[in-house]
Design a protein around this motif. Structure first.
Motif: not given
Length: 249
Positions: A28, A38, A49, A52, A230-231, A234, A238
């Motif tokens: 992450g 990524a 994600c 991470g 996923h984005r 994240h 993170n």
């Protein structure tokens, strides 16, 4: 020892140290520095994600990825010197606004479509292709898990983080801010587990030759949905959540 041999050994030592430095860092954190990393991790099936918080060495092992190949991909690209993820510098309130208006809205728009497509596949092909029925069940489970998750973030956790970012004390019924954050992290992991089952069931969202248009559109939409999720995770796991925990100290 000749100067050429000494230089060669020094270079090898530096390369080895550089490779180890990648492996000893959390996935992450690497993505926070440059989100384009990524894409490298995705190529090797490394979870950046929900996973991470794992060291890259551990993430590689879990994904069955060759560490040397992963390190080579990172070293051979320009990603190592890329810019830090711009979202890392957004004020927390703005980051939350972005997550809600972009990623939460995306789930609300595409989630019902995925259910519609998958149920249409069951009606049209469920009798001939047994895998479609559990596929549709997993799609529904994923969306039905995510919808209340969004509400809990928007109604409970995000307002608390906004208050923290403005220097206010947070005295919610949930106790310390780490409690709802841990709950949301757990739900992220549950969504990741469902997506992993979907990957296995669909051969990584690869439609078979006999797939109809709806089947193909459903798989393509699901792949896009996963990339957005996923984005989304994240940004929360993170960036947003760690910063909120620092404010709550």
């Amino acid at each position: 020892m000749s100067s050429a041999n000494a230089s060669s050994e020094l270079f090898a030592h530096e390369e080895s140290s550089k490779s180890q430095s990648w492996l000893d860092r959390k996935v992450g954190e690497l993505v926070v520095e440059d989100f384009r990393r990524a894409h490298v991790f995705s190529q090797f099936g490394i979870d950046f994600c929900c996973g991470g918080g794992k060291l890259l060495s551990v993430a590689c092992e879990r994904a069955g990825a060759d560490t040397a190949a992963v390190v080579a991909a990172l070293n051979s690209s320009s990603l190592a010197n890329g810019k830090e993820d711009e979202s890392n510098h957004l004020p927390l309130a703005e980051l939350i606004d972005f997550i809600e208006s972009t990623h939460h809205q995306y789930i609300r728009a595409k989630g019902p479509l995925l259910i519609e497509y998958s149920e249409k596949m069951v009606r049209a092909h469920g009798k001939e292709h047994d895998e479609i029925i559990p596929f549709a069940g997993l799609v529904r489970a994923l969306i039905e898990d995510l919808m209340p998750h969004l509400m809990k973030e928007e109604k409970i956790l995000f307002p608390a983080i906004r208050a923290l970012s403005q220097g206010e004390q947070v005295n919610g019924c949930f106790g310390h801010i780490s409690n709802p954050i841990n709950a949301m992290q757990h739900e992220h992991e549950e969504a990741g587990a469902i997506l992993e089952q979907l990957h296995q069931l669909t051969n990584d969202f690869t439609p078979p030759p006999h797939a109809c248009t709806t089947w193909r559109v459903c798989y393509a939409t699901l792949a896009e949905f996963e990339a957005d999720l996923h984005r989304h995770i994240h940004l929360e796991s993170n960036i947003l959540f760690p910063k909120a925990l620092v404010l709550a100290q």
